[in-house]
Design a protein around this motif. Structure first.
Motif, PDB file in Angstrom:
ATOM      1  N   ARG A   1      -6.362  -2.189   4.027  1.00 50.78           N
ATOM      2  CA  ARG A   1      -6.143  -0.347   2.356  1.00 50.78           C
ATOM      3  C   ARG A   1      -6.465   0.597   3.787  1.00 50.78           C
ATOM      4  NH1 ARG A   1      -3.291   0.716  -0.973  1.00 50.78           N
ATOM      5  NH2 ARG A   1      -5.210   2.142  -2.167  1.00 50.78           N
TER       6      ARG A   1
ATOM      7  N   ASP B   1       0.982  -1.032  -0.468  1.00 48.09           N
ATOM      8  CA  ASP B   1       0.035   0.253  -0.341  1.00 48.09           C
ATOM      9  C   ASP B   1       0.570   0.948  -0.009  1.00 48.09           C
ATOM     10  OD1 ASP B   1      -2.458  -1.516   0.383  1.00 48.09           O
ATOM     11  OD2 ASP B   1      -2.499  -1.369   1.802  1.00 48.09           O
TER      12      ASP B   1
ATOM     13  N   TYR C   1      -7.006  -5.623  -4.193  1.00 51.72           N
ATOM     14  CA  TYR C   1      -6.273  -4.237  -5.259  1.00 51.72           C
ATOM     15  C   TYR C   1      -7.020  -4.106  -6.842  1.00 51.72           C
ATOM     16  CZ  TYR C   1      -2.588  -4.181  -1.515  1.00 51.72           C
ATOM     17  OH  TYR C   1      -2.240  -4.000  -0.705  1.00 51.72           O
TER      18      TYR C   1
END
Ligand SMILES: Nc1nc2c(ncn2[C@@H]2O[C@H](COP(=O)(O)OP(=O)(O)O)[C@@H](O)[C@H]2O)c(=O)[nH]1
Ligand SMILES: [Mg+2]
Ligand SMILES: [Zn+2]
Length: 292
Positions: free
Chosen positions: A269, A87, A125
């Motif tokens: 995330r 990330d 993702y």
């Protein structure tokens, strides 16, 4: 061709230890009978990535310039790449305006548990808007698809040492024959290893920039308020938050927190975002174990 630089070189206001970097476009004049060249002009860079030196001089080293995309090769085993590392890499690529791709390699080694993790992260993702590819360089799984991703573009190849970057490129382009390492050797590659980026032409068009020993991008100083802009799924919701300066921490009417509740933003995330806001992930790109 061996070239030298002509006189003092202007470096576009960057305090850098190197005036020229891999990927730079230059003008060359041929000099003498032995086919040597003089670099007389450096063209403006479309983008470039830097690494700040670890010593106190505060100088930056330009690793590479003029990339079309950044390909981050990761693995869930030997060595394991942590989501926080992925990330931060992706956020830094956004900050540099370089499109990024995530390649999960070594899938032949994954156990059932890691396959589940892979499926989860793949969804995460893709949902965030990234291109994801799953490969095994040694079993030739999706190595053609990998070659297709590279074709016609200048790609920065990144990822922890040992994840299989060189092996993947060799599978896509056997002519290159990049040096690969035994897994048992990669931990010996300490942070003091001198590293240079190398550019390789691909027979099917395009170039790859390999940065042996450099695990990720260099540091990129981000303001707290702009970090969310480098997470596409957070950036997309920003205008829906009640407060325009919302940091999505605990503010009322926060659209990002609502999306987190509804599983529209992945917890991993969001955690990486919070870690970057708090500065609790280690800024040192050489220590990925600090990103947990
Ligand atoms: N089992 C397996 N091993 C791989 C794969 N890709 C690379 N390796 C091995 O991992 C080690 C490190 O690969 P290398 O390409 O040097 O990694 P790099 O440091 O990222 O360039 C080598 O021993 C490779 O043979 C893969 O997909 N599966
Ligand atoms: Mg390598
Ligand atoms: Zn918010």
């Amino acid at each position: 061709m061996v070239c030298r630089l002509k006189g003092k070189f202007r470096t576009q206001g960057i305090k850098s230890t190197n005036p020229l970097a891999v990927g730079d476009f230059v003008e060359v004049e041929i000099e003498g009978d032995e086919g040597q060249g003089v670099i007389t002009k450096l063209y403006d860079r479309k983008n470039y990535i830097v690494r700040k030196s670890v010593n106190l001089s505060k100088q930056t080293h330009i690793i590479a310039a003029n990339m079309d995309q950044a390909v981050l090769v990761v693995s869930l085993v030997s060595p394991k790449t942590l989501p926080g590392f992925i990330d931060r890499f992706l956020a830094t690529a956004e900050a540099y305006s370089i499109p990024a791709i995530v390649v999960f390699n070594k899938v032949d080694l994954y156990t059932d548990v890691e396959i589940l993790e892979l499926q989860y992260l793949e969804t995460v993702y893709i949902q965030a808007g990234y291109t994801v590819l799953v490969t095994s360089a040694t079993d030739n799984l999706n190595t053609k698809a990998f070659a297709k991703l590279l074709a016609g573009k200048t790609s920065l190849l990144s990822g922890n040492s040992g994840v299989g970057k060189s092996t993947l490129v060799n599978a896509a382009e056997p002519n290159l024959n990049l040096r690969t390492q035994k897994v048992s050797d990669y931990h010996q590659q300490g942070m003091h290893t001198t590293t240079f980026a190398e550019m390789h032409a691909l027979s099917f068009g395009g170039y790859i920039i390999d940065t042996p020993g450099i695990r990720g991008f260099g540091l990129f100083d981000m303001d707290k308020a702009e970090i969310g802009d480098y997470f596409p799924e957070i950036f997309k919701l920003k205008s829906k938050c009640r407060f325009s300066d919302c940091l999505h921490l605990n503010e009322p009417g926060c659209a990002v927190l609502a999306a987190l509740e509804n599983d529209e933003i992945a917890p991993t995330r969001y955690r990486s975002y919070i870690n970057m806001i708090n500065g609790t992930d280690d800024d040192n790109p050489y220590r990925q174990d600090a990103f947990a």
